[in-house]
Design a protein around this motif. Sequence first.
Motif, short mmCIF file in Angstrom:
data_model
loop_
_atom_site.label_atom_id
_atom_site.label_comp_id
_atom_site.label_asym_id
_atom_site.label_seq_id
_atom_site.Cartn_x
_atom_site.Cartn_y
_atom_site.Cartn_z
N ALA A 5 10.77 4.70 1.27
CA ALA A 5 9.76 5.70 0.94
C ALA A 5 9.09 5.37 -0.39
O ALA A 5 7.86 5.46 -0.52
CB ALA A 5 10.41 7.09 0.87
N LEU A 6 9.90 4.96 -1.37
CA LEU A 6 9.33 4.61 -2.67
C LEU A 6 8.40 3.40 -2.53
O LEU A 6 7.31 3.36 -3.14
CB LEU A 6 10.46 4.30 -3.65
CG LEU A 6 10.02 3.99 -5.09
CD1 LEU A 6 9.40 5.21 -5.74
CD2 LEU A 6 11.19 3.48 -5.92
N LEU A 7 8.81 2.44 -1.70
CA LEU A 7 7.98 1.25 -1.46
C LEU A 7 6.61 1.66 -0.92
O LEU A 7 5.57 1.20 -1.39
CB LEU A 7 8.68 0.31 -0.48
CG LEU A 7 7.86 -0.89 0.01
CD1 LEU A 7 7.62 -1.87 -1.12
CD2 LEU A 7 8.53 -1.59 1.17
N VAL A 8 6.63 2.57 0.07
CA VAL A 8 5.36 3.01 0.66
C VAL A 8 4.50 3.69 -0.41
O VAL A 8 3.30 3.42 -0.54
CB VAL A 8 5.62 3.97 1.83
CG1 VAL A 8 4.31 4.59 2.30
CG2 VAL A 8 6.29 3.23 2.97
N LEU A 9 5.13 4.55 -1.20
CA LEU A 9 4.40 5.28 -2.24
C LEU A 9 3.73 4.29 -3.21
O LEU A 9 2.53 4.39 -3.51
CB LEU A 9 5.40 6.17 -2.98
CG LEU A 9 4.79 7.20 -3.92
CD1 LEU A 9 4.29 8.37 -3.10
CD2 LEU A 9 5.82 7.67 -4.94
N LEU A 10 4.52 3.33 -3.69
CA LEU A 10 3.98 2.38 -4.66
C LEU A 10 2.90 1.51 -4.03
O LEU A 10 1.87 1.22 -4.65
CB LEU A 10 5.09 1.48 -5.20
CG LEU A 10 6.13 2.17 -6.09
CD1 LEU A 10 7.21 1.18 -6.53
CD2 LEU A 10 5.47 2.78 -7.32
N ALA A 11 3.11 1.12 -2.77
CA ALA A 11 2.14 0.25 -2.11
C ALA A 11 0.82 0.99 -1.90
O ALA A 11 -0.26 0.43 -2.13
CB ALA A 11 2.71 -0.22 -0.77
N VAL A 12 0.91 2.26 -1.51
CA VAL A 12 -0.33 3.03 -1.30
C VAL A 12 -1.04 3.21 -2.64
O VAL A 12 -2.26 3.02 -2.75
CB VAL A 12 -0.02 4.39 -0.64
CG1 VAL A 12 -1.24 5.29 -0.71
CG2 VAL A 12 0.41 4.19 0.80
N PHE A 13 -0.28 3.51 -3.69
CA PHE A 13 -0.90 3.67 -5.01
C PHE A 13 -1.59 2.36 -5.42
O PHE A 13 -2.72 2.36 -5.91
CB PHE A 13 0.15 4.07 -6.05
CG PHE A 13 -0.42 4.22 -7.42
CD1 PHE A 13 -1.18 5.33 -7.76
CD2 PHE A 13 -0.22 3.23 -8.38
CE1 PHE A 13 -1.72 5.46 -9.02
CE2 PHE A 13 -0.75 3.36 -9.66
CZ PHE A 13 -1.51 4.48 -9.97
N THR A 14 -0.92 1.24 -5.18
CA THR A 14 -1.51 -0.06 -5.52
C THR A 14 -2.80 -0.28 -4.75
O THR A 14 -3.80 -0.74 -5.30
CB THR A 14 -0.51 -1.19 -5.17
OG1 THR A 14 0.72 -0.92 -5.83
CG2 THR A 14 -1.04 -2.53 -5.63
N ALA A 15 -2.78 0.09 -3.47
CA ALA A 15 -3.96 -0.15 -2.63
C ALA A 15 -5.14 0.72 -3.05
O ALA A 15 -6.28 0.28 -3.02
CB ALA A 15 -3.61 0.10 -1.17
N VAL A 16 -4.87 1.95 -3.45
CA VAL A 16 -6.01 2.83 -3.79
C VAL A 16 -6.41 2.68 -5.25
O VAL A 16 -7.45 3.18 -5.65
CB VAL A 16 -5.73 4.33 -3.51
CG1 VAL A 16 -5.42 4.56 -2.05
CG2 VAL A 16 -4.63 4.87 -4.40
N SER A 17 -5.61 1.98 -6.06
CA SER A 17 -5.90 1.94 -7.50
C SER A 17 -7.31 1.47 -7.83
O SER A 17 -7.90 1.98 -8.79
CB SER A 17 -4.85 1.11 -8.23
OG SER A 17 -4.86 -0.22 -7.78
N PRO A 18 -7.92 0.52 -7.07
CA PRO A 18 -9.30 0.15 -7.44
C PRO A 18 -10.27 1.33 -7.37
O PRO A 18 -11.24 1.39 -8.10
CB PRO A 18 -9.66 -0.91 -6.39
CG PRO A 18 -8.38 -1.41 -5.87
CD PRO A 18 -7.41 -0.28 -5.96
N ARG A 19 -9.97 2.29 -6.49
CA ARG A 19 -10.87 3.44 -6.36
C ARG A 19 -10.69 4.44 -7.48
O ARG A 19 -11.50 5.35 -7.65
CB ARG A 19 -10.63 4.14 -5.03
CG ARG A 19 -11.15 3.31 -3.90
CD ARG A 19 -10.80 3.91 -2.57
NE ARG A 19 -11.22 3.01 -1.53
CZ ARG A 19 -12.46 3.00 -1.05
NH1 ARG A 19 -13.34 3.87 -1.47
NH2 ARG A 19 -12.80 2.14 -0.14
N LEU A 20 -9.59 4.32 -8.22
CA LEU A 20 -9.39 5.24 -9.34
C LEU A 20 -10.11 4.76 -10.59
O LEU A 20 -10.19 5.48 -11.58
CB LEU A 20 -7.88 5.36 -9.64
CG LEU A 20 -7.01 5.74 -8.43
CD1 LEU A 20 -5.54 5.74 -8.81
CD2 LEU A 20 -7.40 7.12 -7.93
#
Lengths: 123, 169, 348
Positions: free
Chosen positions: A14-29
């Motif tokens: 679950a933590l992996l998914v959370l971090l991966a999603v955050f990494t993927a959306v980070s350019p949009r932030l």
Amino acid sequence: MMEVKTRPRITDGALLVLLAVFTAVSPRLLPAGAVGDRVLVQAGGKEWGVPLLEDGRREVPGPLGPAVLVVESGSARLQNAPCPLKICERMGPIRRAGEVIVCLPNRIVVKVPGREVVDAVTR
Amino acid sequence: MRSPARLTTMAMLVAGAFALASLERVLPNPFPMIRLGLGNIMTLVAFGTLGVSGGVWVTAGRVGLVALLWGGLFSPATVLSAAGGAASLLVMVPLLLTGRFSFYGISMGGAYAHILGQLAVATLLYVRSAGLMALLPFMGAAAIATGILNAWVAGKLLARYPGGSGSRV
Amino acid sequence: MMTDTAPGPALGEPRLSLPLCILLTAVLALTGCGEPRPYKETRFMMGTLVEVSVYAPEKAAVQAVSRAFDRMAQLERVAHAGHEDSPLARLRRGEAVVLEGDLARILEAGMAVARASSGAFDPAMGELVDLWGLSMDRPRRPSDGEIGEALARKAGLALPSGACCPGGAPVWMDLGGVAKGYAVDMAVELLVDAGVASGVVNAGGDLRTFGRRPGRGIWKIGIQDPDSPQELAGVLQVGQLSVATSGDYQRYFEEDGVRYHHILDPATGYPARSGLRSVTVLAPDCVTADALATAVFVLGAEKGMKLLEGWPGAEGVLIKEDGTVLLTGGIGDGIRFERAGKGIRDQG
């Protein structure tokens, strides 16, 4: 004393998914006009990317002769020996999204991709 | 408890962390923005053998030794490594205390916090532009990968350590 | 707490691939939505870099944009004296020429500004522009004598009136600047006719917006800082409008320590020195905005502001040599202007 598991558990997944999603959306932030990590070079009918993270000098072909794209401490500029007014040399260095160097006589465009602050610039 | 055995173990782990961190500095690195964070392996092992405080001391010891012997006390490299170390502890200790995460979760969380802490401090102190965050997709993916790698290595090490709890799972 | 003793899967076993699937789906979903992005295409033409960006489905956009570029390329040929049989080349040889179609409209728009500005914008500057080598990137400082002779020849010629030029005296026109504005207008007209809802055509800073910008509704147009090419002096927020800028920083050369820029004063034949560094004009059409910007730059702040205030639908942002910014009365009312500190691009 506390025991620690050494084998992955479902919570780790679950933590992996959370971090991966955050990494993927980070350019949009990122804010518009943020410092970029590469430039796009257009010359001779082609377009290619050049990373800004490593210093270096690269030749860029142009109808008047080769220019040199210089990447230095995270920004890019053009050294354009064959170009008469050298306007493009004064346009650099560039590092933020939307910043662009245009060499008209030698037909070279160098641009930092990314979300831009404005829709167009009048100059 | 400050038993001699405990102190010996801690000294060994600090030395190991320092050696791994030094090795990483000496090895040629094709991607300067990505660090494997091998020193964190010893912090994980310390969590497994010595508990929470052990991991904190090993991290602090590693950062201190690297600063003294490699970087100069207040050089940017030292400040960034201290920021990364502190941020990773701030995440790893709570993850450990919940008891719900294995080495893998703790290690990934620590590695990710490490780069976030470094990027934040680099942005505030040295670059003064939010643009460094453009590196996040790149560095974040690397942190997840190195976090998993380090957890795997730490698990293997702990299994060979006679007093390690990992061997009793 | 530590009762969960069931061995978890080792790395690489099926359990971890489930999160990976979720991750892939999440990434795909996230890249599919978000802020709309325009379809953009750039080409070197008309002596500058032209960028067309439109909000339309990709397939329709590609077709419409390609036709817009074709139209601009055709106008570039029409307005250039390069071809021996072109109307401008024949005018230059002193032949009688009837100007029709696009060329007549370009000249008409230019002449309207020329009359209103008492010649501060002058379409017949061809010989002087050539003398300074500005069009060909071979800049040189002509002698005072050469400039005097060229000025005298220009004063002696009858400017074409209406669609018809009498012939006799050679007329050396330089329509490069206004033709660029006109080409932008025509490209926008074509895109609108092709059903493109909104976009911007920008020919090296002479630009025109059309439609509502998806997302924020209005268009943000940056005005370049005359002192540093990558900074903005301010940002305009406009609806559908044309914007053009004339500045002394765009093209210049230095000889013997003197700096010569590319905007010539038709009265003196030398680069205009009016105390302005940059003039940005907003007008309904780009050909007019272009000619007005040049005229105001040559006229200077006081007369230039008067010209703009008297021109229906025109507004302006003038930057003086000391950095002061002058705005015409209509700005603030429908059109917003925000002055930027350095580093405006860092702000969201």
